[in-house]
Design a protein around this motif. Structure first.
Motif, PDB file in Angstrom:
ATOM      1  N   ALA A 741       0.726  -1.334   0.066  1.00 30.63           N
ATOM      2  CA  ALA A 741       0.038  -0.110  -0.040  1.00 30.63           C
ATOM      3  C   ALA A 741       0.685   1.253   0.088  1.00 30.63           C
ATOM      4  O   ALA A 741       0.768   2.200  -0.687  1.00 30.63           O
ATOM      5  CB  ALA A 741      -0.933  -0.041   1.160  1.00 30.63           C
ATOM      6  N   GLU A 744       2.226   1.797  -3.476  1.00 29.50           N
ATOM      7  CA  GLU A 744       1.089   2.371  -4.515  1.00 29.50           C
ATOM      8  C   GLU A 744       0.710   3.885  -3.926  1.00 29.50           C
ATOM      9  O   GLU A 744       0.469   4.625  -4.989  1.00 29.50           O
ATOM     10  CB  GLU A 744      -0.271   1.281  -4.175  1.00 29.50           C
ATOM     11  N   TRP A 745       0.693   4.106  -2.816  1.00 27.42           N
ATOM     12  CA  TRP A 745       0.638   5.454  -2.394  1.00 27.42           C
ATOM     13  C   TRP A 745       1.576   6.632  -2.715  1.00 27.42           C
ATOM     14  O   TRP A 745       1.249   7.364  -3.297  1.00 27.42           O
ATOM     15  CB  TRP A 745       0.571   5.672  -0.742  1.00 27.42           C
ATOM     16  N   LYS A 750       1.548  10.673  -3.899  1.00 32.14           N
ATOM     17  CA  LYS A 750       1.413  11.198  -2.323  1.00 32.14           C
ATOM     18  C   LYS A 750       2.371  10.934  -1.411  1.00 32.14           C
ATOM     19  O   LYS A 750       3.602  10.051  -1.827  1.00 32.14           O
ATOM     20  CB  LYS A 750       0.106  10.544  -1.757  1.00 32.14           C
ATOM     21  N   ARG A 757       4.325   6.400   7.775  1.00 39.43           N
ATOM     22  CA  ARG A 757       3.000   5.925   7.446  1.00 39.43           C
ATOM     23  C   ARG A 757       2.181   6.920   6.704  1.00 39.43           C
ATOM     24  O   ARG A 757       2.300   8.062   6.260  1.00 39.43           O
ATOM     25  CB  ARG A 757       2.132   5.847   8.890  1.00 39.43           C
ATOM     26  N   ALA A 758       1.111   6.323   6.054  1.00 43.74           N
ATOM     27  CA  ALA A 758       0.024   6.887   5.253  1.00 43.74           C
ATOM     28  C   ALA A 758      -1.325   6.417   5.060  1.00 43.74           C
ATOM     29  O   ALA A 758      -1.377   5.079   5.351  1.00 43.74           O
ATOM     30  CB  ALA A 758       0.572   7.224   3.723  1.00 43.74           C
ATOM     31  N   GLY A 759      -2.192   7.208   4.561  1.00 51.28           N
ATOM     32  CA  GLY A 759      -3.464   6.305   4.430  1.00 51.28           C
ATOM     33  C   GLY A 759      -4.296   6.378   5.391  1.00 51.28           C
ATOM     34  O   GLY A 759      -3.988   6.803   6.430  1.00 51.28           O
ATOM     35  N   PRO A 760      -5.695   5.957   5.331  1.00 52.67           N
ATOM     36  CA  PRO A 760      -6.631   5.669   6.403  1.00 52.67           C
ATOM     37  C   PRO A 760      -6.114   4.977   7.547  1.00 52.67           C
ATOM     38  O   PRO A 760      -5.503   3.628   7.172  1.00 52.67           O
ATOM     39  CB  PRO A 760      -7.665   5.330   5.810  1.00 52.67           C
ATOM     40  N   GLN A 763      -2.285   2.922   7.173  1.00 52.22           N
ATOM     41  CA  GLN A 763      -2.071   1.355   7.070  1.00 52.22           C
ATOM     42  C   GLN A 763      -1.059   1.296   5.997  1.00 52.22           C
ATOM     43  O   GLN A 763      -0.441   0.029   6.148  1.00 52.22           O
ATOM     44  CB  GLN A 763      -3.388   0.933   6.645  1.00 52.22           C
ATOM     45  N   ALA A 764      -0.657   2.269   5.343  1.00 55.21           N
ATOM     46  CA  ALA A 764       0.154   2.325   4.322  1.00 55.21           C
ATOM     47  C   ALA A 764       1.769   2.581   4.937  1.00 55.21           C
ATOM     48  O   ALA A 764       1.587   3.613   5.868  1.00 55.21           O
ATOM     49  CB  ALA A 764       0.010   3.300   3.036  1.00 55.21           C
TER      50      ALA A 764
END
Length: 779
Positions: A741, A744-745, A750, A757-760, A763-764
């Motif tokens: 993830a 891909e982020w 982004k 870390r990143a995402g909701p 989780q990434a």
């Protein structure tokens, strides 16, 4: 430097020398124990200074030392030690030496006398010598200098050698064949391949099986036949259903049908039985690998026991004994077929064919005989001799089937001696890593380095010296010290005025450098360039007159919190190259800050980059104190910022456009390798940490390659990577999903937060290899 590491190595060596089942392994372990005992004694007594360029007291840095795993010197000088056969032969021709003069002193003195100089001059002209260690070329250099009017330079060199002439051999090994030079390399000489083939052993399971098939089955058949001759009525057999399953009684035992044995005793039966028992004993004296014929519960052993009883007195058999014999015969006939039947004939013919197949040991002996006919210090020009099937003459000599093919495992051992271009050896899998590539590269770079020398005799000697020097093992060094350089050898320094770095030599060095870098990256894209290979790349760069910052991998357990200025130079080159790319975004590279760093500080007599150290420490989130894990996190940040030589290759060497067509393939290879390593079962926490570190390094190489692809190409890569990822087991996908993830982020343009870390719900995650604490992949 404490003694814990050396003690650990000594303990492992002792355990292997005492307990390993293989005598050859025990012998090697015993030699290892001696070497590590020397290391420990030197450390305790102070005669060895671990971490220094001159670890042996009173010995110059240029002397070739015996070095064990980890870079520890044992105190032994490799050009010293016991006299070699050529030295003993020469000593036998010399008059007795005065008292107190060592044998090496006599041999070095003879080499400088009239007879010795004539021999060395002839060897220089013909190339009929070998330089196994750099020291063995020193007096050849003196001879060349004297022959070219450089007496003063020769005397200066001899003054440097004089303190060690009583201990070291400074003369070459004579050889009947001249040195050869070319664009081909080999991984090892034929003598090593012969040694490896001689070490092939017959596997115990194969030996037992062949013994049974070739000897015991035939005797078992004859024992059954003898008892069947005594049967009255139908041949005993077990009852079976239509589909071949055994019919069993209420107690679970199979039902035996047919006549009963020991009812008829044909004429001569007892003599035949006695002859079979005697033949068994004779063969058992010579064939004892298989224990099955003697197993008391095995039918063959039980049947022989009854046979002995019948020979002595058939009347001693009880009803139970006769029933037991009947059951053995019935089981045999049902399973194998009755003696003389088509079923048994086909079975024994198939087993005979299997037993007649040559074993790997027998074929290894055939291949060894073939290779022994060739010079042991050379290589194979082709694989025809190795891959040829067993000839008629070999079949007759070895008693094995003519036309038998050589198995791939044996061919592979000999293939390591194949002489071919580096690219071909990589393609064949002989060179299977960057470390292996580094071991063969000096065979090429030695010729490149010598290209600037006009005199052919000196050029040949220089190449031989370079190849021998590159076989030296590196020392463990502290305080930003560097390994001994080739030019530091006094006799190589004496050659310097005669080595012209002309345009042709520089061009050849650059061409070789570009080819080797491209080959290493395209063949092994998932691994960083190993230190041994970097030594060769650095030497080629110097010959090509290129100022490139090659960055070695530093060991976390001896890192002293300092980086030399070349790390900052490499990081600034990488920052300029990667501005605005996926790599900069994924790893949050502070490009402007890196480009503005210009401070330096003197440590251990070297210019260091304190600002770069501070930046790496800050990015690692390293706390105060010392630990291997803390050091590892800082070193990993240095690798990220410098790209660990990828920017040097792509920008400094100008291979970006050359490698661009291969980038999608290289990125895919990195990803596949990461997945393979991550799904593999790894036992032991140290091995697990190593796996995570190596896969994170491969991940970084992948991100670098992806950074030079356009967005559609990146999306195509991500689609294929996600498909492969989802084909793996759920345990892996759940554990590794944050890294997927995160990639891909970042590819979507982004960035990660300060914690990586990143995402909701964060989780990434950014995938790094080192962690000062439990790595999130193991949570």
């Amino acid at each position: 430097m404490n003694t814990g590491y050396a003690l650990g190595q000594l303990q492992r060596g002792l355990a292997a020398s005492l307990n390993h089942p293989d005598p050859a392994v025990r012998a090697r372990a015993a030699a290892k124990v001696d070497r590590w005992r020397n290391v420990l004694e030197g450390m305790v007594t102070g005669t060895l200074t671990v971490g220094s360029r001159t670890p042996v007291e009173g010995v110059p840095a240029w002397v070739t030392l015996e070095v064990v795993h980890g870079g520890f010197a044992t105190g032994h000088l490799l050009a010293g030690g016991p006299l070699q056969p050529h030295e003993q032969e020469r000593l036998a021709s010399l008059p007795p030496a005065p008292e107190g003069v060592t044998e090496r002193s006599r041999l070095n003195a003879w080499s400088l006398g009239d007879d010795g100089q004539r021999d060395l001059s002839a060897a220089l002209r013909s190339g009929c010598y070998r330089v196994q260690l750099p020291e063995e070329g020193a007096l050849l250099t003196v001879t060349w200098l004297l022959g070219h009017g450089e007496a003063e330079r020769a005397l200066e060199l001899l003054e440097k050698l004089a303190p060690l002439t009583d201990r070291l051999r400074f003369y070459p090994v004579p050889d009947a064949r001249p040195l050869s030079a070319g664009a081909v390399v080999r991984l090892q000489p034929l003598s090593d391949a012969v040694e490896q083939l001689e070490a092939v052993r017959l596997r115990p399971q194969i030996a037992k099986m062949n013994e049974t098939l070739r000897i015991w089955n035939g005797l078992y058949d004859r024992a059954v036949s003898l008892f069947l001759e005594t049967v009255k009525g139908e041949t005993p057999h077990l009852a079976t259903t239509e589909n071949g399953a055994l019919v069993r009684r209420l107690d679970g035992q199979p039902q035996a049908h047919g006549g009963w044995p020991c009812q008829n005793w044909p004429a001569g039966w007892r003599e035949q039985a006695q002859g079979l028992l005697e033949e068994y004993q004779d063969k058992r004296q010579l064939n004892s690998r298989s224990g099955k014929p003697e197993h008391p519960k095995a039918n063959f052993a039980r049947l022989r026991g009854f046979l002995e009883q019948c020979v002595k007195d058939p009347r001693s058999l009880t009803g139970w004994d006769v029933g037991a014999i009947r059951k053995i015969l019935a089981s045999y006939v049902t399973r194998h077929g009755a003696p003389g039947s088509e079923k048994l004939r086909r079975l024994r013919e198939a087993q005979a064919r299997m037993a007649a197949r040559p074993t790997n040991k027998e074929l290894a002996d055939v291949l060894t005989d073939r290779l022994r006919r060739l010079p042991g210090d050379e290589g194979l020009s082709s694989m025809e001799l190795v891959e040829a099937p067993v000839s008629a003459a070999e079949s007759a000599k070895a008693k094995i089937t003519q036309g038998s093919p050589m198995p791939p495992s044996l061919v592979a051992k000999a293939e390591r001696s194949l002489e071919a271009p580096i690219e071909q050896l990589v393609e064949r899998g002989v060179i299977a890593s960057g470390e292996v590539l580094a071991t063969v590269l000096p065979q090429i770079t030695s010729q490149v380095g010598a290209a600037g020398i006009e005199d052919p005799d000196l050029r040949r000697l220089y190449a031989a010296l370079y190849a021998a020097f590159r076989r030296r093992r590196s020392l463990l060094l502290l305080g930003l010290q560097h390994q001994v350089r080739f030019e530091e050898l006094p006799w190589v320094e004496a050659m310097r005025p005669f080595r012209k770095n002309e345009l042709g030599a520089r061009g050849l060095a650059r061409q070789t450098l570009e080819q080797v870098c491209a080959l290493a990256i395209t063949s092994f894209p998932q691994v960083i360039l190993p230190n041994k290979l970097l030594q060769e790349l650095s030497a080629l760069s110097k010959t090509a007159d290129l100022k490139l910052a090659w960055i070695e991998e530093l060991a976390a357990d001896i890192f002293m919190g300092t980086f030399s200025m070349k790390f900052l130079s490499a990081a600034q080159q990488a920052a300029r190259l990667l501005r605005g790319t996926l790599y900069e975004r994924y790893y949050a590279i502070p490009t402007d800050r890196i480009l503005q760093l210009d401070d330096r500080e003197q440590k251990w007599g070297k210019d260091t980059a304190p600002g770069f150290v501070a930046l790496c420490t800050e990015r690692a989130g390293a706390k105060e104190g010392w630990s291997v894990a803390r050091n590892g996190t800082i070193l990993e940040q240095a690798q990220i910022l410098t790209t660990h030589n990828l920017a040097t290759v792509f920008d400094g060497l100008g291979l970006r456009e050359t490698l661009r067509p291969a980038l999608p393939y290289l990125a895919k290879q990195c990803f596949r390798w990461v997945v393979r390593q991550q799904v593999m079962k790894v036992d032991g926490w140290k091995a697990q940490l190593q796996m995570v570190k190596n896969t994170a390094y491969a991940w970084r190489q992948m991100v670098f390659f992806l950074s030079f692809l356009d967005r559609p190409a990146q999306e195509e890569f991500l689609g294929g990577a996600r498909d492969l990822f989802l084909q793996q087991d759920e345990t892996f996908t759940r554990r590794f999903e944050p890294a997927m993830a995160g990639l891909e982020w970042a590819c979507a343009g982004k960035v990660f937060d300060a914690s990586g870390r990143a995402g909701p719900k964060g989780q990434a995650r950014r995938f790094l290899g080192w962690s000062d604490g439990k790595h999130w992949l193991f949570e």
